[in-house]
Design an enzyme around this catalytic site. Structure first.
Site, PDB file in Angstrom:
ATOM      1  CB  SER A 130      -0.910   0.023   1.231  1.00  0.00           C
ATOM      2  OG  SER A 130      -1.673   1.216   1.265  1.00  0.00           O
ATOM      3  CE  LYS A 153      -2.774  -2.741  -0.237  1.00  0.00           C
ATOM      4  NZ  LYS A 153      -3.843  -2.564  -1.220  1.00  0.00           N
ATOM      5  CG  HIS A 166      -4.598  -0.955   4.160  1.00  0.00           C
ATOM      6  ND1 HIS A 166      -4.888  -0.467   2.887  1.00  0.00           N
ATOM      7  CD2 HIS A 166      -3.733  -0.062   4.695  1.00  0.00           C
ATOM      8  CE1 HIS A 166      -4.230   0.647   2.692  1.00  0.00           C
ATOM      9  NE2 HIS A 166      -3.524   0.919   3.765  1.00  0.00           N
ATOM     10  CG  ASN A 167      -7.094  -1.898  -0.104  1.00  0.00           C
ATOM     11  OD1 ASN A 167      -6.067  -1.586   0.507  1.00  0.00           O
ATOM     12  ND2 ASN A 167      -7.063  -2.202  -1.382  1.00  0.00           N
ATOM     13  CD  GLU A 187      -7.398   3.173   0.379  1.00  0.00           C
ATOM     14  OE1 GLU A 187      -7.737   3.386  -0.807  1.00  0.00           O
ATOM     15  OE2 GLU A 187      -6.399   2.502   0.686  1.00  0.00           O
TER      16      GLU A 187
END
Length: 477
Positions: A129, A183, A186-187, A190
């Site tokens: 990222s 990940k 994480h997204n 986000e």
């Protein structure tokens, strides 16, 4: 000569910048791109003067690498990854390692790990990222997969990763698809952060009537406090930009948000695992709704707003909106960590929640001061069930709760949609309730489907069924 430390396949923006990053840190990189002209252009342009080696075939790439070979795949997720693996597989030997640095679904990563493992080939699914700038200057890197593949690569990845307080934003996540799973979450976070910021911006503009310059100063000020983060910082920068005619460029951008699917993946997995990932899911739905631009324009002419009168005091509400944004952000991360915790249990992964916070402190899109508080929470209680139960976050929520509630009251009264801010508060209120009206739902389920229910006056695990129709017709309680 077979002297390259690592091969990289895929020279789009991320691939090029990662290659330059690795070269700058002293690693010799051999690169290949399906379209050979892109390789040539890269070598003549950004890579001119470096030690990066260009290869015009997968065979020459394999020949250029030290053994055991390490090859990083930087191609679009899905079928392109499988196609590329099939193409490069004939040139690999047992002990060689393939690394998928794209946004692959974690189940694809686990399948590929098994398939390649049958030939003795090691496989890593690595979340990366930070976008173009992060790839070049130091991204957040989340590696998972075959644990045998990590020690030979740890030095490279930790050197090219972002560094915060001398700690690389790259630590081993765990087995299987855990790196890509982290990940994915994480997204999802986000998506939630971006929606929360957009809602705060809209409340400042449409709710309080501030102009763009005033809102820009608000976000710049917020970035000096507990909301200090990459996304708040770039929001202030975006609002500062003017178009050629001097008007704010933000006002020229169509209000239809796109997405690449990782937020939806997070929501889908939360449904499978039974985790109330409400804020991130609402952020995904908000993008879906924004894309219905034509329908929204038609609906605006027909659906009355039914607004309530509401006394709006700008200075007070700026502070309240700040508190609402901060409190909802706490809930968003709490939900994300709930999802990762449950996924680790379901998949048998041993992941370190505090270590994940360290990896996200630099290089990535959700990097923020706030992540230090999350790391501290897991230092205090490694088996912390939920971030909302940590003493620091309990106190922060208690402090911000009045402003959060008043912000939502204002938004509802003014007819301004705040799905992320609102769902976060609904989650908070639901989580803190010792009793919920779900008993009525269980009674309804038992009435029409004989699904049974548990009783509050009997031990958990005992199930009961009532003939509701017969008892109600006889007047029995």
């Amino acid at each position: 000569m077979a002297d390259a430390d690592i091969g990289l396949i895929g020279l789009a923006v991320m691939g090029q910048n990662l290659a330059l990053n690795m070269d700058e840190h002293g690693f010799r990189v051999a690169v290949y791109n399906r379209t050979g002209t892109r390789t040539d252009e890269f070598l003549r342009g950004p890579a001119a003067g470096t030690r990066i080696v260009g290869c015009q075939s997968l065979a020459t790439l394999a020949q250029a690498l030290k053994r055991p070979r390490q090859i990083l795949l930087m191609v679009r997720a899905g079928a392109p990854v499988d196609d590329l693996i099939n193409e490069v597989r004939p040139y690999l030997e047992p002990g060689d390692c393939l690394i998928d640095g794209g946004n692959s679904h974690y189940r694809d990563t686990e399948r590929r790990l098994r398939e390649l493992g049958s030939d003795g080939i090691l496989y890593l699914g690595v979340g990366i990222s930070g976008g173009e700038h992060g790839a070049r200057r130091g991204p957040s890197i989340m590696p998972g997969g075959d644990p045998r593949a990590w020690p030979p690569l740890a030095g490279l990845f930790q050197r090219i990763a972002a560094q915060v307080d001398g700690v690389p934003c790259c630590q081993w996540v765990g087995d299987g698809g855990s790196g890509h799973y982290v990940k994915m979450v994480h997204n999802g976070i986000e998506y939630g952060d971006m929606q929360l910021i957009a809602e705060a911006y809209w409340l400042l503009r449409e709710g309080l009537g501030l102009d763009i310059d005033e809102i820009q100063r608000v976000f710049a000020d917020w970035n000096r406090g507990v909301l200090d983060s990459f996304l708040i910082e770039i929001t202030a920068q975006i609002l500062h930009v003017r178009d050629d005619d001097g008007a704010p460029l933000i006002d020229k951008i169509l209000d239809s948000a796109a997405q690449k699917g990782t937020g939806a993946w997070s929501g889908a997995d939360a449904l499978e695992l039974g985790i109330p990932l409400t804020l991130i899911t609402e952020a995904v739905f908000a993008r879906f709704l924004s894309a219905m631009k034509g329908q929204r324009e038609r609906a605006a002419a027909w659906l009355p707003p039914g607004l309530l009168s509401f006394a709006v005091e700008p200075e007070k509400f700026i502070a309240r909106i700040h508190d609402a944004l901060y409190a909802a952000k706490i809930c968003s991360y709490a939900q994300g960590y709930m999802l990762m915790r449950q996924a680790a249990i379901a998949n048998g992964w041993q992941i370190d929640p505090g270590g994940i916070a360290l990896m996200w402190r630099g290089g990535c899109i959700i990097r923020s001061r706030f992540l230090n508080d999350i790391k501290a929470a897991f230092d205090r209680e490694p088996d912390l069930e939920n971030l909302l139960l940590d003493p620091f976050f309990r106190e922060e929520l208690a402090r911000t709760l009045p402003g959060w509630r008043k912000t939502l009251a204002m938004a509802i009264g003014l007819g301004l949609p705040v799905p992320a801010l609102g769902s976060a508060l609904a989650f908070y209120d639901g989580y803190r309730q010792p009793v919920l009206p779900a008993n009525l739902i269980q009674a309804q389920r038992d009435y029409f489907g004989a699904h049974t229910y548990e009783r509050v006056d009997r031990p958990r695990g005992e199930f009961f069924h009532t003939d509701w129709l017969a008892r109600s017709s006889t007047g029995e309680a």
